[in-house]
Design a protein around this motif. Structure first.
Motif, PDB file in Angstrom:
ATOM      1  N   LYS A 298       0.829  -1.210   0.000  1.00 46.91           N
ATOM      2  CA  LYS A 298       0.000   0.000   0.000  1.00 46.91           C
ATOM      3  C   LYS A 298       0.866   1.265   0.000  1.00 46.91           C
ATOM      4  O   LYS A 298       0.559   2.244  -0.690  1.00 46.91           O
ATOM      5  N   TYR A 299       1.960   1.221   0.775  1.00 48.09           N
ATOM      6  CA  TYR A 299       2.854   2.375   0.864  1.00 48.09           C
ATOM      7  C   TYR A 299       3.528   2.632  -0.482  1.00 48.09           C
ATOM      8  O   TYR A 299       3.749   3.780  -0.881  1.00 48.09           O
ATOM      9  N   PHE A 300       3.872   1.568  -1.191  1.00 48.09           N
ATOM     10  CA  PHE A 300       4.496   1.700  -2.508  1.00 48.09           C
ATOM     11  C   PHE A 300       3.554   2.447  -3.459  1.00 48.09           C
ATOM     12  O   PHE A 300       3.972   3.374  -4.161  1.00 48.09           O
ATOM     13  N   ILE A 301       2.286   2.054  -3.464  1.00 52.00           N
ATOM     14  CA  ILE A 301       1.308   2.699  -4.360  1.00 52.00           C
ATOM     15  C   ILE A 301       1.083   4.153  -3.970  1.00 52.00           C
ATOM     16  O   ILE A 301       1.016   5.039  -4.832  1.00 52.00           O
ATOM     17  N   SER A 302       0.964   4.430  -2.675  1.00 51.24           N
ATOM     18  CA  SER A 302       0.731   5.816  -2.242  1.00 51.24           C
ATOM     19  C   SER A 302       1.931   6.701  -2.579  1.00 51.24           C
ATOM     20  O   SER A 302       1.778   7.868  -2.949  1.00 51.24           O
ATOM     21  N   THR A 303       3.138   6.147  -2.459  1.00 46.85           N
ATOM     22  CA  THR A 303       4.344   6.893  -2.834  1.00 46.85           C
ATOM     23  C   THR A 303       4.373   7.132  -4.333  1.00 46.85           C
ATOM     24  O   THR A 303       4.766   8.203  -4.809  1.00 46.85           O
ATOM     25  N   LEU A 304       3.942   6.132  -5.076  1.00 47.81           N
ATOM     26  CA  LEU A 304       3.868   6.235  -6.542  1.00 47.81           C
ATOM     27  C   LEU A 304       2.966   7.387  -6.961  1.00 47.81           C
ATOM     28  O   LEU A 304       3.226   8.087  -7.946  1.00 47.81           O
ATOM     29  N   GLU A 305       1.911   7.616  -6.195  1.00 45.27           N
ATOM     30  CA  GLU A 305       0.922   8.636  -6.529  1.00 45.27           C
ATOM     31  C   GLU A 305       1.280  10.021  -6.000  1.00 45.27           C
ATOM     32  O   GLU A 305       0.595  10.995  -6.302  1.00 45.27           O
TER      33      GLU A 305
END
Length: 287
Positions: free
Chosen positions: A226-233
């Motif tokens: 989840k953290y990876f996706i939020s950082t991606l965004e």
């Protein structure tokens, strides 16, 4: 939106007497590594060019080239400095008379080879239109954004695959507990061939199974995904951070593998590692 560090841009400007060409390309790098090849007329602007590129591109191994193509015309021909020619000619005549040396038969060719006779004496200031062309790195930025969008799509796909594989582990966890209990019980009965304290066996099983419990690893891995996706965004300039998160994901997947003690679970872990490895390779290209 994230940006890739890989990109290419080219631009040209048509002016009455020349054509200005700008080419810039970049590859992935841990920091800004900039090399420039600039036409002599623009050397005075090299520091400004470097600052502008570093400000916009931030990171990457960047090659910048700027060259000029002169348009052929009578006006563009290099002028002959008539004053210098006359001065050199008078000096040659004076030396000839004083030393009694005959004037060379190819005296005109000799004069044209004398210092500064064929050089331009005027220095042209760069126009604003030309200076704007030097800043033409927008094409490369657009390219980086396109590559970044493709990378983001790939990352989302790989993260979703890992999350799906993680869910597939759950059914095997209960099955694994029963198999562990069955294996230990059979070993006791066949090896010792005697009665044993079933309550004590249950306690030992609980202790053993707790050591193999992977719930914490699963929860931490889910949080990392989840953290990876939020950082991606969260925008561009996140390449290093995404790399750190991928490393933490790898630690949890490795622990899952070492604790699995089950053939099917280990197969799933291998698949997760394969997906993560592809993420790690591509994260190196993210600015």
């Amino acid at each position: 939106m994230i940006q890739s560090m890989t990109g290419y841009g080219k631009a040209t400007a048509e002016l009455p007497d020349k054509k200005i060409n700008v080419e810039i390309k970049s590859l992935n790098s841990k920091a800004m590594d900039l090399s420039t090849r600039i036409a002599p007329a623009y050397r005075e602007k090299e520091i400004e060019i470097r600052n502008e590129i570093s400000k916009v591109l931030e990171r990457g191994k960047v090659d910048f080239s700027l060259w000029i193509e002169k348009k052929e015309s009578a006006e563009s021909a290099t002028p002959i400095n008539q004053v210098l020619v006359e001065g050199y000619y008078k000096q040659i005549q004076a030396i000839s008379e004083n030393l009694g040396i005959p004037v060379p038969t190819d005296w005109f060719q000799t004069l044209l080879r004398m210092p500064d006779v064929m050089s331009k004496t005027e220095i042209q200031e760069l126009t604003e239109e030309e200076w704007e062309m030097v800043r033409a790195i927008g094409h490369l930025v657009d390219f980086r954004k396109q590559e970044g969008a493709a990378l983001e799509k790939k990352f989302r796909e790989k993260i979703a695959n890992i999350a799906l594989l993680l869910e597939k582990i759950t059914p095997y966890e209960k099955e694994r507990v029963e198999k562990v209990k069955e294996r230990i019980t059979d070993a006791l009965e066949k090896t010792l061939n005697t009665d044993y304290d079933k309550n004590r066996l249950e306690q030992e099983l609980i202790y053993y199974i707790e050591k193999l419990d992977v719930n914490e690893e699963k929860q931490r891995l889910t949080n990392h995904l989840k953290y990876f996706i939020s950082t991606l965004e969260s925008g561009n300039g996140q390449g290093k951070k995404l790399g750190f998160i991928a490393q933490e994901m790898g630690r949890e997947i490795n622990t899952l593998g070492s604790k699995s003690n089950h053939a099917e679970m280990q197969k799933i872990v291998v698949q997760m590692k394969d997906e993560l490895e592809q993420i790690k390779e591509q994260v190196l290209n993210v600015m």
